[in-house]
Enzyme design. Structure first.
Site, mmCIF file in Angstrom:
data_model
loop_
_atom_site.group_PDB
_atom_site.id
_atom_site.type_symbol
_atom_site.label_atom_id
_atom_site.label_comp_id
_atom_site.label_asym_id
_atom_site.label_seq_id
_atom_site.Cartn_x
_atom_site.Cartn_y
_atom_site.Cartn_z
ATOM 1 N N ASN A 31 94.877 59.225 40.121
ATOM 2 C CA ASN A 31 94.682 60.094 38.945
ATOM 3 C C ASN A 31 93.834 61.337 39.296
ATOM 4 O OD1 ASN A 31 92.164 59.011 39.239
ATOM 5 N ND2 ASN A 31 91.980 58.201 37.168
ATOM 6 N N GLU A 78 86.057 60.330 37.193
ATOM 7 C CA GLU A 78 87.355 60.176 36.544
ATOM 8 C C GLU A 78 87.736 61.459 35.799
ATOM 9 O OE1 GLU A 78 89.060 57.749 37.402
ATOM 10 O OE2 GLU A 78 88.415 55.790 36.670
ATOM 11 N N ASP A 110 79.672 55.943 45.860
ATOM 12 C CA ASP A 110 79.729 55.187 44.604
ATOM 13 C C ASP A 110 79.579 53.692 44.818
ATOM 14 O OD1 ASP A 110 82.165 54.937 45.882
ATOM 15 O OD2 ASP A 110 83.349 55.839 44.298
ATOM 16 N N HIS A 119 90.903 61.309 40.902
ATOM 17 C CA HIS A 119 89.448 61.139 40.948
ATOM 18 C C HIS A 119 88.901 61.245 42.369
ATOM 19 C CE1 HIS A 119 89.645 56.423 41.116
ATOM 20 N NE2 HIS A 119 89.376 56.875 42.321
HETATM 21 C C1 GLP Z 1 88.362 54.224 44.661
HETATM 22 C C2 GLP Z 1 87.073 54.912 45.146
HETATM 23 C C3 GLP Z 1 87.349 56.291 45.688
HETATM 24 C C4 GLP Z 1 88.600 56.244 46.531
HETATM 25 C C5 GLP Z 1 89.788 55.980 45.673
HETATM 26 C C6 GLP Z 1 91.092 55.809 46.427
HETATM 27 O O1 GLP Z 1 88.349 53.899 43.320
HETATM 28 N N1 GLP Z 1 86.046 54.995 44.161
HETATM 29 O O2 GLP Z 1 86.226 56.751 46.419
HETATM 30 O O3 GLP Z 1 88.799 57.481 47.171
HETATM 31 O O4 GLP Z 1 89.574 54.947 44.759
HETATM 32 O O5 GLP Z 1 91.191 54.545 46.989
HETATM 33 P P1 GLP Z 1 92.254 54.183 48.088
HETATM 34 O O6 GLP Z 1 91.882 54.924 49.312
HETATM 35 O O7 GLP Z 1 92.148 52.693 48.261
HETATM 36 O O8 GLP Z 1 93.579 54.592 47.551
#
Ligand code: GLP
Length: 242
Positions: free
Chosen positions: A136, A143, A67, A138
């Site tokens: 959440n 989402e 992404d 995702h």
């Molecule tokens: C972000 C990314 C995800 C990631 C998630 C968790 O928004 N788009 O690919 O897995 O949130 O992030 P973190 O590892 O910093 O908790």
């Protein structure tokens, strides 16, 4: 799904890196699906160490990222292209032209998503997809929703995600409100999936993903249907499971 429990983040990062390293050793020109966020940073650090000690060669590895924020270019230090360059690509011998991230500078979302879908089709099947999980539930930027999206699409980030990700930005107002993300179909077509999760703030989402109903309201729950999904999680992230 296979669950690997670890004592802490360090063990989680070593174990995830070992699986990715085995994939690269077995298939030097493998296609890796890569993720950003704080969760895989330790995994990438371990891969860099293996490269530095001469145990891993990225010269033929190809990669596609999950992404990117809409509106951010690779020179913006909050973009996911910047993150990947900094945490992995610039530290190993990967050929930069073999690394791909959705282009956040293309503001025509249809065009941006069509281009990334065409690229994914051209690259072929992802051998190993790395994932984190949002608080959440995702994955990528898929989402919670009333359906699972198949391919790369443009999403409006939920308030929960904006809140969770604002820690990386100077002000909450700077967090982009839209992003491009691979769809659930793209993710599920990977031959192997390695999801890393650590910390108490992931515990509820992880419990829902592993033991709850398979529903687009918890996008990660779809992994229950994947034939080769490995979840590597520390004690804190697994604390709501028992
Ligand atoms: C972000 C990314 C995800 C990631 C998630 C968790 O928004 N788009 O690919 O897995 O949130 O992030 P973190 O590892 O910093 O908790």
């Amino acid at each position: 799904m296979k669950l690997i429990r670890t004592k802490n983040y360090e063990e989680l990062s070593r174990k995830a890196a070992n699986i990715i390293a085995a994939q690269i050793t077995l298939k030097p020109d493998c296609l890796l699906g890569l993720a950003t966020g704080s969760s895989p940073i330790g995994t990438y650090d371990n891969l860099v160490s293996m490269y530095e000690s001469g145990n891993l060669d990225f010269s033929r590895v190809r990669s596609v990222n999950l992404d990117e924020y809409m509106g951010l270019g690779g020179d913006n230090d909050q973009s996911y292209r910047y993150f990947m360059n900094k945490h992995l690509f610039e530290r190993v011998n990967i050929d930069m032209t073999n690394t791909h991230v959705p282009d956040g500078t293309v503001l025509d979302s249809e065009k941006a998503c069509a281009a990334y879908n065409a690229l994914l089709a051209e690259m072929g099947t992802i051998d190993l997809q790395v994932l984190g999980i949002g608080p959440n539930g995702h994955i990528g930027f898929n989402e919670p929703d009333d359906h699972f999206a198949a391919e790369t699409h443009c999403v409006d980030l939920t308030d929960a995600t904006i809140q969770a990700n604002k820690r990386f930005f100077e002000n909450e107002a700077d967090v982009p409100r839209k992003a491009y993300t691979m769809g659930i179909g793209n993710i599920m077509s990977a031959k192997m999936i390695v999801l890393v999760a650590n910390g108490k703030n992931k515990a509820k989402a992880l419990a829902a993903a592993l033991k709850g109903p398979v529903t687009p309201q918890c996008p990660a729950s779809i992994l229950q249907f994947h034939p080769n999904a490995i979840i590597i999680a520390d004690e804190d992230a697994l604390s709501e499971l028992e």
